[in-house]
Write a protein that holds these residues in place. Structure first.
Motif, PDB file in Angstrom:
ATOM      1  N   ALA A   1      -2.665   2.014   6.974  1.00  0.00           N
ATOM      2  CA  ALA A   1      -2.046   3.339   7.080  1.00  0.00           C
ATOM      3  C   ALA A   1      -0.528   3.236   7.142  1.00  0.00           C
ATOM      4  CB  ALA A   1      -2.585   4.063   8.310  1.00  0.00           C
ATOM      5  N   LEU A   2      -0.014   2.314   7.937  1.00  0.00           N
ATOM      6  CA  LEU A   2       1.435   2.155   8.037  1.00  0.00           C
ATOM      7  C   LEU A   2       2.022   1.663   6.713  1.00  0.00           C
ATOM      8  CD1 LEU A   2       1.735   0.544  11.593  1.00  0.00           C
ATOM      9  CD2 LEU A   2       2.301   2.884  10.922  1.00  0.00           C
TER      10      LEU A   2
ATOM     11  N   ARG B   1       0.759   2.159   3.660  1.00  0.00           N
ATOM     12  CA  ARG B   1       0.710   3.259   2.679  1.00  0.00           C
ATOM     13  C   ARG B   1       1.808   4.273   2.952  1.00  0.00           C
ATOM     14  NH1 ARG B   1      -5.049   5.862   2.021  1.00  0.00           N
ATOM     15  NH2 ARG B   1      -3.863   6.977   0.424  1.00  0.00           N
ATOM     16  N   GLU B   2       2.101   4.493   4.226  1.00  0.00           N
ATOM     17  CA  GLU B   2       3.150   5.456   4.574  1.00  0.00           C
ATOM     18  C   GLU B   2       4.506   5.024   4.041  1.00  0.00           C
ATOM     19  OE1 GLU B   2       5.167   7.386   8.622  1.00  0.00           O
ATOM     20  OE2 GLU B   2       3.236   6.340   8.719  1.00  0.00           O
ATOM     21  N   GLU B   3       4.750   3.711   4.055  1.00  0.00           N
ATOM     22  CA  GLU B   3       6.047   3.211   3.621  1.00  0.00           C
ATOM     23  C   GLU B   3       6.087   2.825   2.141  1.00  0.00           C
ATOM     24  OE1 GLU B   3       8.284   0.531   6.026  1.00  0.00           O
ATOM     25  OE2 GLU B   3       7.078   0.938   7.812  1.00  0.00           O
TER      26      GLU B   3
ATOM     27  N   ASP C   1       0.568   4.976  -2.196  1.00  0.00           N
ATOM     28  CA  ASP C   1      -0.880   4.766  -2.270  1.00  0.00           C
ATOM     29  C   ASP C   1      -1.338   4.390  -3.684  1.00  0.00           C
ATOM     30  OD1 ASP C   1      -0.402   7.145  -3.489  1.00  0.00           O
ATOM     31  OD2 ASP C   1      -1.878   8.306  -2.374  1.00  0.00           O
TER      32      ASP C   1
ATOM     33  N   SER D   1       7.006  -1.534  13.126  1.00  0.00           N
ATOM     34  CA  SER D   1       7.004  -0.142  12.684  1.00  0.00           C
ATOM     35  C   SER D   1       7.963   0.708  13.499  1.00  0.00           C
ATOM     36  CB  SER D   1       5.584   0.424  12.784  1.00  0.00           C
ATOM     37  OG  SER D   1       5.543   1.760  12.329  1.00  0.00           O
TER      38      SER D   1
ATOM     39  N   TYR E   1       3.950  -6.253   5.492  1.00  0.00           N
ATOM     40  CA  TYR E   1       2.604  -5.730   5.726  1.00  0.00           C
ATOM     41  C   TYR E   1       1.509  -6.570   5.058  1.00  0.00           C
ATOM     42  CZ  TYR E   1       4.473  -1.645   8.104  1.00  0.00           C
ATOM     43  OH  TYR E   1       5.089  -0.812   9.007  1.00  0.00           O
TER      44      TYR E   1
END
Length: 448
Positions: free
Chosen positions: A287-288, A290-292, A295, A348, A361
């Motif tokens: 999730a972290l 994909r946020e940065e 996707d 993060s 990551y």
């Protein structure tokens, strides 16, 4: 359920030279056959059983990695336009759904003198579930697709629970005690190499994945499960004891007294519960990232490849070490997972450049995959070595059912906590892992 005659199952066939040679290389058994804790018939059949178990479980492990509830299924539901909240159900259902029923499943397994057929039918059912998910990817969309995938995942997890109980018991009857860790290590290594190839292929693709591509992954996973069931059915397993097979619901829950009366087992369950973060933390890493990083389909491929690489590089080392001291393998891997998870949370929180995230990551996910492989291998080997006969089935059923319930609770709590702070959730999971590593150093040594 099929039950071949005892004479057919107990007769150990002659093995071809290549199989004997493969067994000697992989199991490091070139100085005389080692046969601790298994019968004479099983000893003679051990080269063939080692090879068939390796092939069957490699195929099933690869199927799990390309149809993972942590990576592939979330991407699929997003592609189909399912409600976002459904993603939070995938990992808890996948993990706890295969563990919660195991006290009851364990009683049924004990009624089977030849228990490999439980694994065979469970594997075939998992293949059918993946076929159903592939059909959903092509024919449905939105909430309808999401609900069907979730329903099939529930059935998939129940079948996996039956396979889990049966596998440990079959392994305990057919594989020498000092060769079980090596076997598990090679299973993870070979499947990791295959998963690495799949991940690299996906990573080379550009843009978002099509529903046809996801359906193809799921159908491929189904074919792997069918092949695994066919190979596992050829394992030579002698009929075992069936005493206590008619336990029922009352007896299944009565075995929970093991947690009160068996101190070494209780210590094992507590440390294993604290180590759950090695699996639960993975979606938060993703999730972290994909946020940065976005996707794109290439990101999915990177995570699949990195996980496969971790299994490829770590498992043979973990396997040899587990045969000498499975508790130390568990402790070291659990500590690594805890430390990495805390580090990811701190990363993060800090203002880091985007280019750094592109390598941090995946590297952290690789480390977590390496640690999770060690946690799983260490506790599985310790579990099999800790008890003999039907007591092993009791230990597996009770511990997995307790951990399954705790996983479900932790998933709900973690989901709520993550809405406030993903980083704080990671710190809690990492801290629990470090505590579990420390407690496991006090386990009784059962290896060797």
């Amino acid at each position: 359920m099929p039950d071949p005659s005892p004479h057919a199952e107990s007769s150990a066939p002659r093995h071809p030279d290549w199989m004997e040679s493969l067994y000697e290389r992989l199991a490091e058994d070139d100085e005389g056959r080692v046969c601790k804790a298994i019968s004479e018939d099983a000893c003679r059949a051990s080269p063939g059983n080692f090879f068939r178990t390796l092939v069957a479980n490699t195929l099933s492990s690869l199927a799990d990695r390309i149809a993972s509830a942590k990576t592939t299924l979330p991407w699929l539901l997003l592609q189909l336009g399912a409600p976002g909240w459904m993603l939070s159900l995938l990992v808890p259902i996948r993990e706890s759904g295969s563990m919660l029923p195991q006290m009851l499943i364990g009683a049924g397994v004990r009624r089977q003198p030849v228990r490999k057929w439980v694994w065979v039918w469970g594997g075939a059912l998992q293949g059918l579930c993946l076929l159903g998910m592939g059909w959903a990817a092509l024919a449905l969309e939105g909430a309808a697709a999401g609900w069907l995938v979730i329903a099939l995942l529930v059935l998939f997890s129940l079948a996996r629970g039956a396979c889990s109980v049966a596998y440990k018991d079959v392994q305990g009857k057919t594989i020498p005690k000092t060769r079980r860790g090596r076997l598990s290590g090679w299973i993870s290594a070979v499947s990791g190499l295959a998963a690495l190839g799949v991940g690299l292929a996906l990573g080379a693709l550009q843009g978002e994945g099509s529903t046809a591509l996801f359906a193809g992954l799921l159908v491929g996973g189904a074919v792997l499960w069918f092949a695994a069931a066919a190979v596992f059915g050829r394992i030579v397993e002698s009929p075992g004891a069936t005493e206590g097979g008619a336990n029922g619901v009352v007896e299944a829950f009565a075995r929970l007294t093991l947690l009160r009366d068996d101190r070494p087992f209780r210590a094992f369950v507590i440390a294993r519960a604290l180590a759950m973060g090695s699996g639960l933390a993975a979606p938060f890493y993703v999730a972290l990232a994909r946020e940065e990083l976005g996707d794109a389909l290439s990101l999915l491929g990177v995570f699949i490849a990195v996980e496969g690489l971790a299994g490829l590089l770590s498992s043979p080392l973990w396997g040899r070490w587990a045969d000498r001291s499975s508790r130390r393998v568990f402790a070291a891997a659990c500590a690594l997972a805890g430390a990495l998870t805390v580090a990811v949370a701190l990363w993060s929180w800090l203002p880091m450049p985007a280019w750094a995230a592109s390598w941090f990551y995946p590297l952290a996910f690789f480390g977590l995959g390496l640690a999770h492989a060690g946690v799983r291998l260490g506790r599985k080997t310790y579990m099999v070595d800790m008890a003999e006969g039907n007591r092993r089935t009791d230990y597996v059923a009770v511990s997995n059912s307790v951990i399954g319930a705790l996983l479900l609770v932790s998933g709900v709590i973690g989901g709520v906590a993550a809405t406030v702070s993903v980083e704080a959730t990671l710190v809690l999971l990492g801290g629990a892992g470090l505590l579990g590593a420390w407690l496991s150093l006090g386990w009784k040594n059962v290896s060797g």
